[in-house]
Design a protein around this motif. Structure first.
Motif, PDB file in Angstrom:
ATOM      1  N   ASP A  76       0.928  -1.332  -0.048  1.00 39.96           N
ATOM      2  CA  ASP A  76      -0.121  -0.047  -0.080  1.00 39.96           C
ATOM      3  C   ASP A  76       0.971   1.354  -0.013  1.00 39.96           C
ATOM      4  N   GLU A  77       0.418   2.520   0.217  1.00 39.02           N
ATOM      5  CA  GLU A  77       1.026   3.750   0.063  1.00 39.02           C
ATOM      6  C   GLU A  77       2.033   3.649   1.345  1.00 39.02           C
ATOM      7  N   THR A  78       1.994   3.004   2.530  1.00 43.69           N
ATOM      8  CA  THR A  78       2.916   3.093   3.523  1.00 43.69           C
ATOM      9  C   THR A  78       3.931   2.044   3.254  1.00 43.69           C
ATOM     10  N   GLY A  79       3.859   1.031   2.421  1.00 46.34           N
ATOM     11  CA  GLY A  79       4.684   0.133   2.338  1.00 46.34           C
ATOM     12  C   GLY A  79       4.453  -1.434   2.877  1.00 46.34           C
ATOM     13  N   ASN A  80       3.290  -1.278   3.694  1.00 51.37           N
ATOM     14  CA  ASN A  80       2.904  -2.657   4.202  1.00 51.37           C
ATOM     15  C   ASN A  80       2.244  -3.324   3.260  1.00 51.37           C
ATOM     16  N   VAL A  81       2.298  -4.568   3.587  1.00 51.78           N
ATOM     17  CA  VAL A  81       1.735  -5.878   2.587  1.00 51.78           C
ATOM     18  C   VAL A  81       0.405  -5.621   2.612  1.00 51.78           C
ATOM     19  N   ALA A  82      -0.022  -5.362   1.340  1.00 45.10           N
ATOM     20  CA  ALA A  82      -1.634  -5.524   1.051  1.00 45.10           C
ATOM     21  C   ALA A  82      -2.261  -6.670   0.724  1.00 45.10           C
ATOM     22  N   ASP A  83      -1.574  -7.509  -0.184  1.00 41.10           N
ATOM     23  CA  ASP A  83      -1.941  -8.683  -0.833  1.00 41.10           C
ATOM     24  C   ASP A  83      -0.758  -9.513  -1.422  1.00 41.10           C
ATOM     25  N   VAL A  84      -0.996 -10.679  -1.217  1.00 38.92           N
ATOM     26  CA  VAL A  84      -0.099 -11.762  -1.599  1.00 38.92           C
ATOM     27  C   VAL A  84      -0.826 -12.787  -2.456  1.00 38.92           C
ATOM     28  N   ARG A  85      -0.396 -12.952  -3.907  1.00 40.33           N
ATOM     29  CA  ARG A  85      -1.078 -13.817  -4.588  1.00 40.33           C
ATOM     30  C   ARG A  85      -0.171 -14.799  -5.411  1.00 40.33           C
ATOM     31  N   LEU A  86      -0.718 -16.041  -5.806  1.00 37.24           N
ATOM     32  CA  LEU A  86       0.135 -16.824  -6.409  1.00 37.24           C
ATOM     33  C   LEU A  86       0.127 -16.458  -8.154  1.00 37.24           C
ATOM     34  N   HIS A  87       1.311 -16.134  -8.629  1.00 34.24           N
ATOM     35  CA  HIS A  87       0.981 -15.406  -9.907  1.00 34.24           C
ATOM     36  C   HIS A  87       1.219 -16.356 -10.958  1.00 34.24           C
ATOM     37  N   ARG A  88       2.067 -17.376 -10.654  1.00 36.12           N
ATOM     38  CA  ARG A  88       2.151 -18.606 -11.633  1.00 36.12           C
ATOM     39  C   ARG A  88       2.616 -19.773 -10.801  1.00 36.12           C
ATOM     40  N   SER A  89       1.827 -20.800 -10.778  1.00 37.30           N
ATOM     41  CA  SER A  89       2.202 -22.228 -10.291  1.00 37.30           C
ATOM     42  C   SER A  89       3.358 -22.903 -10.633  1.00 37.30           C
ATOM     43  N   SER A  90       3.930 -23.484  -9.577  1.00 39.76           N
ATOM     44  CA  SER A  90       5.075 -24.459  -9.992  1.00 39.76           C
ATOM     45  C   SER A  90       4.657 -25.842 -10.444  1.00 39.76           C
ATOM     46  N   GLY A  91       3.557 -26.248 -10.265  1.00 32.85           N
ATOM     47  CA  GLY A  91       2.869 -27.574 -10.555  1.00 32.85           C
ATOM     48  C   GLY A  91       2.598 -28.382  -9.526  1.00 32.85           C
ATOM     49  N   ASN A  92       2.855 -27.875  -8.309  1.00 31.29           N
ATOM     50  CA  ASN A  92       2.974 -28.666  -6.944  1.00 31.29           C
ATOM     51  C   ASN A  92       2.093 -27.694  -5.973  1.00 31.29           C
ATOM     52  N   ALA A  93       0.954 -28.130  -5.328  1.00 34.78           N
ATOM     53  CA  ALA A  93       0.079 -27.485  -4.783  1.00 34.78           C
ATOM     54  C   ALA A  93       0.942 -27.008  -3.403  1.00 34.78           C
ATOM     55  N   ALA A  94       1.503 -28.056  -2.804  1.00 40.89           N
ATOM     56  CA  ALA A  94       2.158 -27.727  -1.163  1.00 40.89           C
ATOM     57  C   ALA A  94       3.325 -27.089  -1.644  1.00 40.89           C
ATOM     58  N   TYR A  95       4.316 -27.076  -2.750  1.00 43.54           N
ATOM     59  CA  TYR A  95       5.365 -26.074  -2.815  1.00 43.54           C
ATOM     60  C   TYR A  95       4.754 -24.700  -3.069  1.00 43.54           C
ATOM     61  N   ASP A  96       3.620 -24.487  -3.675  1.00 42.82           N
ATOM     62  CA  ASP A  96       3.034 -23.240  -3.899  1.00 42.82           C
ATOM     63  C   ASP A  96       2.486 -22.657  -2.504  1.00 42.82           C
TER      64      ASP A  96
END
Length: 265
Positions: free
Chosen positions: A164-184
Motif C-alpha cells: 500500500d501507500e505506506t509500504g505495508n503488505v496489502a496482498d499476496v497472490r500466486l502469480h504462476r504455479s510451480s505445478g505442486n500445490a504444497a510447493y505453492d
C-alpha cells in the motif's frame, strides 16, 4: 457648363481589389491535430512488463536487495516437494544409472575407453581413414534439459506482492504455479511473513513479482566425494555417490507501478 460626372458608389477600381491568391494566403485553415495510433492489443502490457523487468535487473535499489534477503532467510524446501509424484528410495532411475555405469566400467577395463572402441567414439585415439575437420558453430545449443534430469529436478513459483501507500503488505497472490500445490503454499506463506515487518515505501513501484526457486541435486553414482567449504573453511554440502541436497533461492522478477498489470510472458 458641363455637368459633373456621376460616379457609381458601388464601383471600385480593379487595381485596388485584393488578388484572390492574397486572399487565400490570409485565410486561416484549421488543421486537425494528428491522431495518435492506438496501441495494438496487449502491447501496453508487454511494454509495462519490459519496464518492470528492467527495474528489477538494471540498477537494482538497495530496498529490493534487502527484501530478497528477508525472503531467502527461511526459504527451505523439503526434498519431497521437488519430486514428481510418489517415488521409492531416491526417486531416480537407479537401476538404469547403475546399468550404464557398469557397462562403461566394462568397456573401460577392456579398451581403456568407457565409450568402447572405434574411430568415431568420444576419446578415440585413432581417426578414421576418411575423417575430415569439422567446423563447429560459434554457439552450441544444449541437447539435454539440465533443469529436469535424473540428477537435477527444479521447481519455481511466482508470487505477486502488493504494497500500500505506506509500504505495508496489502496482498499476496500466486502469480504462476510451480505445478505442486504444497510447493505453492510454502512460497505463499514465506511471502506473507513480510506482513510482520516494517518494509517502508518501495522506491520503484508497489507491485513486485518474486520467483521462489529450489533444485534437488543428486550426485551421480560415480566414485567421487568431497565437501564444499565456506569463507571460514568449514565444510558445507558434502557429497558422495547418490547423495542429495536442495539448493534454494529467491529472485526479483519485476517491479510494476500502480495501475500497471503484471503479466510475465
Amino acid at each position: 457648363m458641363t455637368e459633373p460626372r456621376r460616379v457609381d458608389p458601388t464601383f471600385r477600381r480593379l487595381d485596388l481589389l485584393p488578388d484572390r491568391y492574397e486572399l487565400a494566403g490570409t485565410l486561416e485553415i484549421p488543421v486537425p491535430p494528428p491522431e495518435e495510433p492506438e496501441p495494438a492489443p496487449g502491447l501496453a502490457d508487454r511494454l509495462a512488463d519490459d519496464r518492470a523487468v528492467r527495474r528489477a535487473t538494471e540498477r537494482v535499489e538497495t530496498y529490493w536487495s534487502e527484501l530478497r534477503q528477508q525472503l531467502e532467510r527461511r526459504w527451505e524446501v523439503p526434498k519431497e516437494l521437488l519430486r514428481d509424484g510418489p517415488t521409492r528410495g531416491l526417486g531416480i532411475p537407479v537401476e538404469e544409472a547403475w546399468k550404464g555405469y557398469r557397462e562403461q566400467a566394462e568397456r573401460y577395463a577392456a579398451t581403456g575407453n568407457p565409450y568402447g572402441e572405434g574411430p568415431l567414439v568420444p576419446g578415440a585415439r585413432e581417426l578414421a581413414d576418411n575423417a575430415v575437420p569439422v567446423e563447429l558453430p560459434d554457439r552450441v545449443e544444449p541437447t539435454v534439459d539440465m533443469e529436469r534430469t535424473a540428477y537435477r529436478q527444479s521447481r519455481s513459483a511466482l508470487v505477486l506482492l502488493v504494497q500500500d501507500e505506506t509500504g505495508n503488505v496489502a496482498d499476496v497472490r500466486l502469480h504462476r504455479s510451480s505445478g505442486n500445490a504444497a510447493y505453492d503454499r510454502a512460497a505463499l506463506e514465506r511471502a506473507k511473513s513480510l506482513a510482520t515487518l516494517d518494509l517502508g515505501l518501495p522506491p520503484d513501484g508497489n507491485q513486485s513479482v518474486w520467483s521462489f526457486d529450489a533444485t534437488l541435486i543428486t550426485t551421480p553414482p560415480l566414485p567421487i566425494a568431497g565437501c564444499a567449504v565456506d569463507a571460514y573453511f568449514i565444510p558445507r554440502h558434502c557429497f558422495y555417490p547418490l547423495s542429495q541436497r536442495v539448493k534454494e533461492g529467491v529472485r526479483l522478477v519485476g517491479v510494476w507501478r500502480k495501475g500497471e498489470r503484471p503479466g510475465i510472458r
